[in-house]
Scaffold this active site. Structure first.
Site, mmCIF file in Angstrom:
data_model
loop_
_atom_site.group_PDB
_atom_site.id
_atom_site.type_symbol
_atom_site.label_atom_id
_atom_site.label_comp_id
_atom_site.label_asym_id
_atom_site.label_seq_id
_atom_site.Cartn_x
_atom_site.Cartn_y
_atom_site.Cartn_z
ATOM 1 C CG HIS A 198 -1.952 -1.168 1.083
ATOM 2 N ND1 HIS A 198 -2.591 -1.748 2.273
ATOM 3 C CD2 HIS A 198 -2.461 -1.841 0.166
ATOM 4 C CE1 HIS A 198 -3.597 -2.807 1.891
ATOM 5 N NE2 HIS A 198 -3.548 -2.870 0.524
ATOM 6 C CG ASN A 204 -5.821 -9.955 15.084
ATOM 7 O OD1 ASN A 204 -6.264 -9.393 16.220
ATOM 8 N ND2 ASN A 204 -5.897 -9.233 13.913
HETATM 9 C C1 BV8 Z 1 -8.356 -1.923 -5.450
HETATM 10 C C2 BV8 Z 1 -3.216 2.912 2.275
HETATM 11 C C3 BV8 Z 1 -9.278 -1.883 -7.642
HETATM 12 C C4 BV8 Z 1 -3.714 4.463 2.683
HETATM 13 C C5 BV8 Z 1 -4.837 1.303 2.559
HETATM 14 C C6 BV8 Z 1 -12.185 -7.311 -3.537
HETATM 15 C C7 BV8 Z 1 -11.272 -7.236 -4.636
HETATM 16 C C8 BV8 Z 1 -10.552 -6.067 -4.654
HETATM 17 C C9 BV8 Z 1 -10.980 -4.800 -4.093
HETATM 18 C C10 BV8 Z 1 -11.957 -4.994 -3.146
HETATM 19 C C11 BV8 Z 1 -12.465 -6.078 -3.135
HETATM 20 N N1 BV8 Z 1 -13.673 -5.956 -2.100
HETATM 21 C C12 BV8 Z 1 -13.689 -4.476 -1.864
HETATM 22 C C13 BV8 Z 1 -12.619 -4.069 -2.436
HETATM 23 C C14 BV8 Z 1 -12.216 -2.346 -2.490
HETATM 24 C C15 BV8 Z 1 -11.309 -2.111 -1.200
HETATM 25 C C16 BV8 Z 1 -11.554 -2.970 0.031
HETATM 26 O O1 BV8 Z 1 -11.111 -3.933 0.181
HETATM 27 N N2 BV8 Z 1 -12.163 -2.474 0.634
HETATM 28 C C17 BV8 Z 1 -12.503 -3.174 2.083
HETATM 29 C C18 BV8 Z 1 -12.825 -1.950 2.996
HETATM 30 C C19 BV8 Z 1 -13.987 -3.867 1.739
HETATM 31 N N3 BV8 Z 1 -9.793 -2.450 -1.991
HETATM 32 C C20 BV8 Z 1 -9.442 -1.266 -2.512
HETATM 33 O O2 BV8 Z 1 -9.815 -0.259 -2.726
HETATM 34 C C21 BV8 Z 1 -8.097 -1.612 -2.995
HETATM 35 N N4 BV8 Z 1 -7.739 -1.337 -4.491
HETATM 36 O O3 BV8 Z 1 -8.925 -3.022 -5.447
HETATM 37 O O4 BV8 Z 1 -8.451 -1.142 -6.527
HETATM 38 C C22 BV8 Z 1 -8.694 -1.423 -8.942
HETATM 39 C C23 BV8 Z 1 -8.007 -2.589 -9.593
HETATM 40 C C24 BV8 Z 1 -7.467 -2.164 -10.894
HETATM 41 C C25 BV8 Z 1 -7.704 -0.791 -11.314
HETATM 42 C C26 BV8 Z 1 -7.980 0.279 -10.525
HETATM 43 C C27 BV8 Z 1 -8.561 -0.343 -9.145
HETATM 44 C C28 BV8 Z 1 -6.779 -0.760 -2.378
HETATM 45 C C29 BV8 Z 1 -6.998 -1.065 -0.761
HETATM 46 C C30 BV8 Z 1 -5.804 -0.314 -0.234
HETATM 47 C C31 BV8 Z 1 -6.185 0.890 0.609
HETATM 48 N N5 BV8 Z 1 -5.237 1.572 1.287
HETATM 49 N N6 BV8 Z 1 -3.879 1.879 3.129
HETATM 50 C C32 BV8 Z 1 -3.642 4.843 4.071
HETATM 51 O O5 BV8 Z 1 -2.947 4.079 4.807
HETATM 52 O O6 BV8 Z 1 -4.141 6.044 4.220
HETATM 53 S S1 BV8 Z 1 -5.767 0.229 3.327
HETATM 54 C C33 BV8 Z 1 -5.758 0.150 5.024
HETATM 55 O O7 BV8 Z 1 -6.201 -1.109 5.494
HETATM 56 C C34 BV8 Z 1 -4.231 0.219 5.754
HETATM 57 O O8 BV8 Z 1 -3.146 0.141 4.543
HETATM 58 C C35 BV8 Z 1 -4.327 -0.927 6.402
HETATM 59 O O9 BV8 Z 1 -3.177 -1.635 6.540
HETATM 60 C C36 BV8 Z 1 -5.388 -1.848 5.487
HETATM 61 C C37 BV8 Z 1 -5.672 -3.028 6.208
HETATM 62 O O10 BV8 Z 1 -6.032 -2.859 7.448
HETATM 63 P P1 BV8 Z 1 -5.211 -3.647 8.742
HETATM 64 O O11 BV8 Z 1 -3.819 -3.446 8.247
HETATM 65 O O12 BV8 Z 1 -5.815 -4.956 8.840
HETATM 66 O O13 BV8 Z 1 -5.590 -2.657 10.096
HETATM 67 P P2 BV8 Z 1 -6.898 -2.758 10.902
HETATM 68 O O14 BV8 Z 1 -7.068 -1.378 11.390
HETATM 69 O O15 BV8 Z 1 -8.106 -2.909 9.805
HETATM 70 O O16 BV8 Z 1 -6.810 -3.875 11.530
HETATM 71 C C38 BV8 Z 1 -5.898 -4.060 12.664
HETATM 72 C C39 BV8 Z 1 -5.645 -5.331 13.101
HETATM 73 O O17 BV8 Z 1 -4.775 -5.496 13.983
HETATM 74 C C40 BV8 Z 1 -7.200 -5.675 14.022
HETATM 75 O O18 BV8 Z 1 -7.522 -7.156 13.448
HETATM 76 C C41 BV8 Z 1 -6.793 -5.745 15.575
HETATM 77 O O19 BV8 Z 1 -7.402 -6.845 16.136
HETATM 78 C C42 BV8 Z 1 -5.282 -5.997 15.120
HETATM 79 N N7 BV8 Z 1 -4.214 -5.575 16.594
HETATM 80 C C43 BV8 Z 1 -4.615 -4.561 17.127
HETATM 81 N N8 BV8 Z 1 -3.478 -4.398 18.187
HETATM 82 C C44 BV8 Z 1 -2.738 -5.433 17.935
HETATM 83 C C45 BV8 Z 1 -3.089 -6.324 16.732
HETATM 84 N N9 BV8 Z 1 -2.488 -7.444 16.306
HETATM 85 C C46 BV8 Z 1 -1.513 -7.715 16.654
HETATM 86 N N10 BV8 Z 1 -0.763 -7.000 17.798
HETATM 87 C C47 BV8 Z 1 -1.379 -6.135 18.377
HETATM 88 N N11 BV8 Z 1 -0.746 -5.359 19.423
#
Ligand code: BV8
Length: 261
Positions: free
Chosen positions: A128, A222
């Protein structure tokens, strides 16, 4: 197998240590959770303070930037400040040590904070992008030198277009080469560690499932359950900052014993 969060040094199941000891190729896949203990808010934590009224999905998109470039640039400047004050934690450092214990290691991250590199990890596959990088919104290329202190966002010195953070936004394609390398590693992994990710953002979230389908031993780290939990061979319920060092200690002991025997 799901292991409960245990405040003392976590006990790592022998099946995890054995799988790592026998593995040729190990992949660590990380999300925002691995940086949580460094004080970097995870993506799905409630936004703090002035950003509380926005959700990341609202701000981390090209549409949001077109609508309000100043607001989006300032949100990233705020997050860059948080990241600059953060230090790698024992979880990041454990992955540096783990890379030294196995024949072939790959680190794939969804994070944009650069903490893996600052901990000493090399050849990190950033799916990302990186929050410390800046791109021209018009040309899509990285811009190293630009004047700050003037307009917000600053302008591209070449074309005059708006500058933007060098991260992958929602609805933007991931860097093709990074994604292909990550998929290739996932397909060939003997052990795949999925660490600190809610496993909901695609296509990155596909990786642990691809590894599982190709025969990898999948370990999740996690404090919470995720969509991967039911599919993982072992789900270690706790913070990566204590679980990952415990895994490395266990592996180092097992390797020493097998050398000694
Ligand atoms: C795309 C950068 C298409 C920006 C980020 C199916 C296929 C393809 C796409 C999709 C699909 N379904 C939906 C989509 C669209 C979308 C998507 O996935 N949406 C989701 C919300 C449903 N995907 C996209 O838009 C992607 N692009 O597919 O484009 C395309 C193709 C061709 C041509 C044109 C277009 C792009 C996705 C990337 C977005 N950018 N980040 C920024 O940072 O500002 S994503 C963002 O979420 C972060 O990068 C983050 O890393 C990522 C995932 O989140 P996590 O890292 O998991 O973090 P989160 O907070 O969610 O969870 C934290 C976890 O840690 C928790 O589980 C928690 O319990 C745990 N935790 C907490 N403390 C601890 C811990 N674990 C261990 N130790 C601890 N101490």
């Amino acid at each position: 197998m799901v292991m409960d969060d245990d405040a003392r040094a976590p006990e790592i199941p022998s099946e995890v240590i054995d799988a790592l000891r026998r593995a040729e190729r190990v992949v660590a896949f990380t999300g925002a959770g691995i940086s949580q203990e460094s004080g970097v808010p995870t993506f799905r934590d409630a936004q703090s303070g002035l950003w509380a009224r926005f959700s990341p999905e609202e701000l981390a998109t090209p549409e949001a930037f077109r609508r309000n470039p100043k607001l989006v640039w300032e949100w990233y400047a705020y997050r860059r400040g948080l990241v600059a004050q953060a230090e790698p934690n024992p979880g990041h450092r454990a992955l540096v040590d783990l890379a030294r214990c196995v024949p072939e290691f790959a680190l794939v991250t969804q994070n944009v904070d650069g903490l893996h590199q600052r901990a000493g990890s090399r050849d990190v596959i950033e799916l990302h992008g990186n929050i410390t990088a800046t791109k021209c919104f018009e040309e899509g290329v990285i811009v190293e030198d630009y004047a700050e202190g003037g307009a917000v966002p600053p302008r591209c010195p070449r074309c005059g277009g708006l500058l933007r953070p060098g991260v992958v936004w929602f609805h933007e394609a991931l860097p093709a080469e990074a994604l292909e390398r990550a998929l290739d590693r996932a397909r060939r992994a003997d052990v795949f560690l999925s660490i600190g990710t809610s496993t909901v953002v695609y296509p990155a979230a596909e990786l642990p499932f691809v590894a599982r389908e190709h025969g990898a031993f999948v370990v999740e780290v996690n404090p919470q359950r995720t969509p991967l939990t039911a599919k993982a061979h072992c789900s270690l319920r706790g913070p990566s900052g204590s679980i990952l060092p415990a895994i490395v200690r266990g592996l180092e002991r097992a390797l020493a014993e097998s050398r000694g025997s």
